[in-house]
Design a protein around this motif. Structure first.
Motif, PDB file in Angstrom:
ATOM      1  N   MET A  71     -15.717  14.797  42.605  1.00 33.22           N
ATOM      2  CA  MET A  71     -15.866  15.625  43.801  1.00 33.22           C
ATOM      3  C   MET A  71     -17.347  15.647  44.152  1.00 33.22           C
ATOM      4  O   MET A  71     -18.187  15.802  43.271  1.00 33.22           O
ATOM      5  CB  MET A  71     -15.361  17.045  43.567  1.00 33.22           C
ATOM      6  CG  MET A  71     -13.877  17.126  43.319  1.00 33.22           C
ATOM      7  SD  MET A  71     -13.219  18.806  43.279  1.00 33.22           S
ATOM      8  CE  MET A  71     -14.278  19.627  42.133  1.00 33.22           C
ATOM      9  N   THR A  72     -17.647  15.497  45.434  1.00 36.37           N
ATOM     10  CA  THR A  72     -19.035  15.546  45.876  1.00 36.37           C
ATOM     11  C   THR A  72     -19.157  16.485  47.064  1.00 36.37           C
ATOM     12  O   THR A  72     -18.190  16.714  47.800  1.00 36.37           O
ATOM     13  CB  THR A  72     -19.555  14.153  46.275  1.00 36.37           C
ATOM     14  OG1 THR A  72     -18.723  13.610  47.297  1.00 36.37           O
ATOM     15  CG2 THR A  72     -19.596  13.210  45.092  1.00 36.37           C
ATOM     16  N   THR A  73     -20.355  17.033  47.228  1.00 34.38           N
ATOM     17  CA  THR A  73     -20.653  17.881  48.371  1.00 34.38           C
ATOM     18  C   THR A  73     -21.641  17.145  49.260  1.00 34.38           C
ATOM     19  O   THR A  73     -22.651  16.627  48.785  1.00 34.38           O
ATOM     20  CB  THR A  73     -21.266  19.221  47.912  1.00 34.38           C
ATOM     21  OG1 THR A  73     -20.335  19.853  47.026  1.00 34.38           O
ATOM     22  CG2 THR A  73     -21.539  20.134  49.093  1.00 34.38           C
ATOM     23  N   SER A  78     -19.450  19.780  53.781  1.00 34.10           N
ATOM     24  CA  SER A  78     -18.087  19.299  53.535  1.00 34.10           C
ATOM     25  C   SER A  78     -18.029  18.675  52.139  1.00 34.10           C
ATOM     26  O   SER A  78     -19.058  18.438  51.510  1.00 34.10           O
ATOM     27  CB  SER A  78     -17.675  18.289  54.611  1.00 34.10           C
ATOM     28  OG  SER A  78     -18.440  17.101  54.510  1.00 34.10           O
ATOM     29  N   HIS A  79     -16.818  18.410  51.683  1.00 33.07           N
ATOM     30  CA  HIS A  79     -16.626  17.844  50.347  1.00 33.07           C
ATOM     31  C   HIS A  79     -15.849  16.547  50.438  1.00 33.07           C
ATOM     32  O   HIS A  79     -15.043  16.349  51.348  1.00 33.07           O
ATOM     33  CB  HIS A  79     -15.856  18.830  49.457  1.00 33.07           C
ATOM     34  CG  HIS A  79     -16.585  20.111  49.252  1.00 33.07           C
ATOM     35  ND1 HIS A  79     -16.387  21.207  50.062  1.00 33.07           N
ATOM     36  CD2 HIS A  79     -17.523  20.472  48.361  1.00 33.07           C
ATOM     37  CE1 HIS A  79     -17.174  22.193  49.659  1.00 33.07           C
ATOM     38  NE2 HIS A  79     -17.874  21.766  48.623  1.00 33.07           N
ATOM     39  N   TYR A  81     -13.309  14.066  47.946  1.00 34.72           N
ATOM     40  CA  TYR A  81     -12.445  14.248  46.784  1.00 34.72           C
ATOM     41  C   TYR A  81     -11.872  12.944  46.256  1.00 34.72           C
ATOM     42  O   TYR A  81     -11.423  12.095  47.014  1.00 34.72           O
ATOM     43  CB  TYR A  81     -11.256  15.137  47.163  1.00 34.72           C
ATOM     44  CG  TYR A  81     -11.619  16.570  47.381  1.00 34.72           C
ATOM     45  CD1 TYR A  81     -11.554  17.491  46.342  1.00 34.72           C
ATOM     46  CD2 TYR A  81     -12.018  17.015  48.630  1.00 34.72           C
ATOM     47  CE1 TYR A  81     -11.882  18.817  46.547  1.00 34.72           C
ATOM     48  CE2 TYR A  81     -12.347  18.349  48.846  1.00 34.72           C
ATOM     49  CZ  TYR A  81     -12.282  19.244  47.794  1.00 34.72           C
ATOM     50  OH  TYR A  81     -12.610  20.547  48.003  1.00 34.72           O
ATOM     51  N   ASN A  87     -12.881  12.842  52.657  1.00 33.35           N
ATOM     52  CA  ASN A  87     -13.555  14.030  53.166  1.00 33.35           C
ATOM     53  C   ASN A  87     -12.570  15.122  53.551  1.00 33.35           C
ATOM     54  O   ASN A  87     -11.409  14.848  53.880  1.00 33.35           O
ATOM     55  CB  ASN A  87     -14.399  13.635  54.387  1.00 33.35           C
ATOM     56  CG  ASN A  87     -15.283  14.755  54.861  1.00 33.35           C
ATOM     57  OD1 ASN A  87     -14.896  15.517  55.738  1.00 33.35           O
ATOM     58  ND2 ASN A  87     -16.463  14.859  54.285  1.00 33.35           N
ATOM     59  N   THR A  88     -13.063  16.364  53.538  1.00 32.01           N
ATOM     60  CA  THR A  88     -12.234  17.528  53.880  1.00 32.01           C
ATOM     61  C   THR A  88     -11.697  17.485  55.306  1.00 32.01           C
ATOM     62  O   THR A  88     -10.809  18.253  55.635  1.00 32.01           O
ATOM     63  CB  THR A  88     -13.011  18.843  53.661  1.00 32.01           C
ATOM     64  OG1 THR A  88     -14.304  18.738  54.267  1.00 32.01           O
ATOM     65  CG2 THR A  88     -13.173  19.158  52.192  1.00 32.01           C
ATOM     66  N   GLU A  93      -8.373  22.595  51.933  1.00 33.56           N
ATOM     67  CA  GLU A  93      -8.512  23.245  50.636  1.00 33.56           C
ATOM     68  C   GLU A  93      -7.502  24.392  50.540  1.00 33.56           C
ATOM     69  O   GLU A  93      -7.317  25.139  51.484  1.00 33.56           O
ATOM     70  CB  GLU A  93      -9.944  23.731  50.442  1.00 33.56           C
ATOM     71  CG  GLU A  93     -10.906  22.556  50.388  1.00 33.56           C
ATOM     72  CD  GLU A  93     -12.341  22.941  50.092  1.00 33.56           C
ATOM     73  OE1 GLU A  93     -12.582  24.074  49.662  1.00 33.56           O
ATOM     74  OE2 GLU A  93     -13.207  22.082  50.293  1.00 33.56           O
TER      75      GLU A  93
END
Length: 153
Positions: A71-73, A78-79, A81, A87-88, A93
């Motif tokens: 997982m990255t920010t 946004s994140h 996964y 991306n979100t 979520e």
């Protein structure tokens, strides 16, 4: 003493049976075969995306290091996964939603069903430009692994 040992074994057994796999780091050929055989990646897509010269595997190696739990920010908050670093915008979520109508947590699942489906949708609609790793590392065919030679696919 014996009842204590039995109780301890019972607790440990329950803990192992209730624990879930938190992620998996795939090997290059293992992942290519799984996507081909279990997730219905089309041969025509695979020949360009994963097999003969492989921007897909190159992309996944650079985006997630082939790790389903990554997982990255992003700088905008946004994140991203999972294995495909989706991306979100494509997931929601805590509930189903986003463009792919899935929970973001489903993108971390080792079975890859939801992640592979969403990644195929993204690739079909946006191409590889969705992924920064492709722009940086995989656009040049000389940088791509040849899975036909390496994995015999």
């Amino acid at each position: 003493m014996r009842s204590t040992s039995i109780a301890l074994l019972l607790v440990v057994g329950l803990w192992f049976s209730s624990s879930t796999v938190l992620g998996k780091r795939y090997m290059r050929c293992e992942l290519a075969r799984k996507l081909l055989e279990q997730h219905s990646f089309e041969r025509s897509l695979l020949s360009n995306f994963f097999v003969s010269t492989s921007p897909g595997i190159c992309l996944l190696e650079h985006e997630s290091e082939l790790d389903t739990a990554k997982m990255t920010t992003n700088p905008n908050g946004s994140h991203n996964y999972g294995l495909f670093q989706i991306n979100t915008r494509f997931c929601q979520e805590n509930r189903r939603g986003g463009v792919c109508n899935i929970k973001c947590a489903e993108l971390l699942d080792v079975n890859l069903r939801e992640a592979a489906s969403c990644a195929k949708y993204i690739q079909a609609t946006e191409g590889f430009r969705h992924w920064n790793g492709w722009q940086r590392y995989c656009r040049n065919p000389q940088n791509l692994p040849n899975l036909k030679v390496i994995c015999g696919i």
